[in-house]
Design a protein around this motif. Structure first.
Motif, mmCIF file in Angstrom:
data_model
loop_
_atom_site.group_PDB
_atom_site.id
_atom_site.type_symbol
_atom_site.label_atom_id
_atom_site.label_comp_id
_atom_site.label_asym_id
_atom_site.label_seq_id
_atom_site.Cartn_x
_atom_site.Cartn_y
_atom_site.Cartn_z
ATOM 1 N N ALA A 94 61.153 -2.715 115.608
ATOM 2 C CA ALA A 94 61.215 -1.269 115.809
ATOM 3 C C ALA A 94 61.287 -0.518 114.494
ATOM 4 O O ALA A 94 60.576 0.477 114.280
ATOM 5 N N ALA A 95 62.143 -0.975 113.584
ATOM 6 C CA ALA A 95 62.316 -0.282 112.304
ATOM 7 C C ALA A 95 61.074 -0.397 111.432
ATOM 8 O O ALA A 95 60.649 0.577 110.791
ATOM 9 N N GLU A 96 60.481 -1.584 111.399
ATOM 10 C CA GLU A 96 59.275 -1.759 110.590
ATOM 11 C C GLU A 96 58.149 -0.855 111.099
ATOM 12 O O GLU A 96 57.409 -0.255 110.313
ATOM 13 N N LYS A 97 58.024 -0.748 112.401
ATOM 14 C CA LYS A 97 56.962 0.083 112.978
ATOM 15 C C LYS A 97 57.171 1.554 112.638
ATOM 16 O O LYS A 97 56.216 2.280 112.362
ATOM 17 N N GLN A 98 58.430 2.000 112.645
ATOM 18 C CA GLN A 98 58.704 3.416 112.408
ATOM 19 C C GLN A 98 58.624 3.789 110.939
ATOM 20 O O GLN A 98 58.068 4.826 110.577
ATOM 21 N N TYR A 99 59.202 2.948 110.064
ATOM 22 C CA TYR A 99 59.350 3.334 108.670
ATOM 23 C C TYR A 99 58.266 2.786 107.739
ATOM 24 O O TYR A 99 58.057 3.313 106.656
ATOM 25 N N PRO A 154 58.798 -7.720 95.893
ATOM 26 C CA PRO A 154 60.061 -8.473 95.891
ATOM 27 C C PRO A 154 61.294 -7.622 96.155
ATOM 28 O O PRO A 154 62.330 -8.147 96.562
ATOM 29 N N THR A 155 61.197 -6.308 95.947
ATOM 30 C CA THR A 155 62.350 -5.429 96.170
ATOM 31 C C THR A 155 62.535 -5.054 97.635
ATOM 32 O O THR A 155 63.553 -4.465 98.002
ATOM 33 N N ALA A 156 61.562 -5.361 98.488
ATOM 34 C CA ALA A 156 61.650 -5.005 99.907
ATOM 35 C C ALA A 156 62.732 -5.832 100.592
ATOM 36 O O ALA A 156 63.164 -6.876 100.097
ATOM 37 N N GLN A 157 63.173 -5.353 101.745
ATOM 38 C CA GLN A 157 64.206 -6.052 102.509
ATOM 39 C C GLN A 157 63.768 -6.243 103.954
ATOM 40 O O GLN A 157 62.861 -5.566 104.445
ATOM 41 N N TRP A 158 64.438 -7.191 104.625
ATOM 42 C CA TRP A 158 64.098 -7.568 105.997
ATOM 43 C C TRP A 158 65.090 -6.902 106.947
ATOM 44 O O TRP A 158 66.286 -7.157 106.873
ATOM 45 N N THR A 159 64.591 -6.057 107.831
ATOM 46 C CA THR A 159 65.474 -5.372 108.778
ATOM 47 C C THR A 159 66.083 -6.368 109.762
ATOM 48 O O THR A 159 65.366 -7.135 110.416
ATOM 49 N N VAL A 160 67.383 -6.345 109.872
ATOM 50 C CA VAL A 160 68.110 -7.253 110.762
ATOM 51 C C VAL A 160 67.918 -6.847 112.218
ATOM 52 O O VAL A 160 67.966 -5.659 112.565
ATOM 53 N N THR A 161 67.687 -7.827 113.064
ATOM 54 C CA THR A 161 67.702 -7.614 114.508
ATOM 55 C C THR A 161 69.109 -7.954 114.983
ATOM 56 O O THR A 161 69.483 -9.134 115.078
ATOM 57 N N TRP A 166 62.513 -11.498 100.975
ATOM 58 C CA TRP A 166 62.392 -10.744 99.726
ATOM 59 C C TRP A 166 63.773 -10.521 99.083
ATOM 60 O O TRP A 166 64.394 -11.463 98.649
ATOM 61 N N SER A 167 64.258 -9.278 99.088
ATOM 62 C CA SER A 167 65.529 -8.983 98.411
ATOM 63 C C SER A 167 66.746 -9.173 99.308
ATOM 64 O O SER A 167 67.882 -9.080 98.836
#
Length: 334
Positions: free
Chosen positions: A141-146, A158-165, A273-274
């Motif tokens: 959901a977060a990846e799709k929106q942002y 490399p500075t990106a982060q993985w949104t937690v489910t 990534w980060s």
């Protein structure tokens, strides 16, 4: 009650009588898996959209926390909750299901400690006997929106982060046994002019610095007062930046006592990534892993500093920079 310019000290030391952390399949593979109450094997959670799945996570976290508190749902006075979706739909739709008087919050990933601080304030001031503070996020959901839908498969730096489910919830009460909320510091918005949505750690680190600095100054505490100071969702990039900023600003928190929820939740997994991010990151790590260790006696007191990037897809598309905030809550063993 208020001490200094931005901090509250709670005379009654409100109690966290119940808490829960719910996660998804990727979180189940991480080093903190044993600290979750429930881990789902399916990202969809039996729903037909990511957003509906996120709502289920929050409802489960609230229900489990209330169950562990040993109180009837009807005795919960207020639900304080928020998320990353437009119009905080995960929180408001969960409130519809839970049927608890609801105050919606938005602080991005800082919402977990924003809610916990406000819950403690309500209980300490006798405005409520039981308050639930909750938040959550979903990777899809977060990846799709942002950013870009996960199906798009875009490359990330490399500075990106993985949104937690995941979702986390805590029940705060005016009496009972459990971990105590000692104080809170409310942050102010800090904007250093950064515009890269794939470098949230760097954007939010100055806000974390501001709140940590203010907390120690307002309360007159030694910089080694806490056994752990943990930020929410700066990831490895932001953690490294803040580790350099603290001593430069004469905040001498022992670096061996400083960590970050975004680093902790997935360990050294290079595929994130980060590190981790999202409302569900600081909420699940705090209400699961950190408070489990505090309750087990490994620490006596911790300071959780949840950070949030207050951007939206519209503000980003219009070329705005990223305003950030951080809220801190001090939690102590009984």
């Amino acid at each position: 009650m208020r001490q200094g310019h931005q901090s509250w000290v709670f005379a009654t030391r409100p109690v966290i009588v119940g808490r829960a952390a719910i996660g998804g399949p990727f979180e189940a593979k991480g080093p903190l898996a044993e600290d979750f109450d429930t881990l789902h094997g399916d990202l969809m959670l039996g729903q037909d959209s990511w957003e509906k799945a996120e709502r289920v996570l929050m409802e489960e976290a609230c229900t489990k926390a209330i169950e562990k508190a040993g109180v009837q749902k009807e005795k919960i006075d207020f639900l304080l909750a928020g998320d990353l979706m437009n119009q905080i739909i995960s929180a408001s739709f969960s409130a519809r299901t839970l049927s608890i008087p609801f105050l919606g919050l938005f602080g991005a990933c800082s919402t977990a400690m924003e809610g916990l601080a406000l819950a403690a304030l309500m209980v300490d001031s006798k405005a409520a006997d039981y308050v639930v503070a909750a938040t959550g996020s979903h990777n899809g959901a977060a990846e799709k929106q942002y950013r870009y839908p996960t199906e798009y498969g875009s490359q990330k730096p490399p500075t990106a982060q993985w949104t937690v489910t995941g979702a986390g919830a805590a029940v705060v009460a005016n009496q009972g046994t459990g971990l105590r909320i000692q104080s809170a510091t409310i942050g102010h918005v800090v904007d250093m002019g950064m515009t890269d949505p794939f470098n949230m750690g760097a954007a939010m680190a100055p806000a974390a610095l501001s709140t940590i600095e203010t907390h120690f100054r307002d309360l007159g505490l030694a910089h080694d007062h806490y056994d752990l100071v943990v930020t929410g969702d700066l990831g490895r990039t932001g953690h490294s930046i803040l580790s350099e900023l603290l001593p430069k600003h004469n905040v001498h928190v022992p670096l061996e006592r400083y960590n970050d929820c975004g680093k902790l939740i997935y360990g050294e997994n290079p595929n994130v990534w980060s590190g981790g991010s999202g409302c569900g990151c600081v909420a699940t790590v705090t209400y699961g892993h950190l408070l489990n260790r505090l309750q087990a006696g490994e620490w006596k007191r911790i300071l959780v500093v949840a950070t949030g990037a207050l951007l939206s897809p519209i503000s980003y598309q219009q070329g705005e920079s990223i305003p950030c905030i951080a809220h801190a809550v001090a939690i102590e063993a009984e």
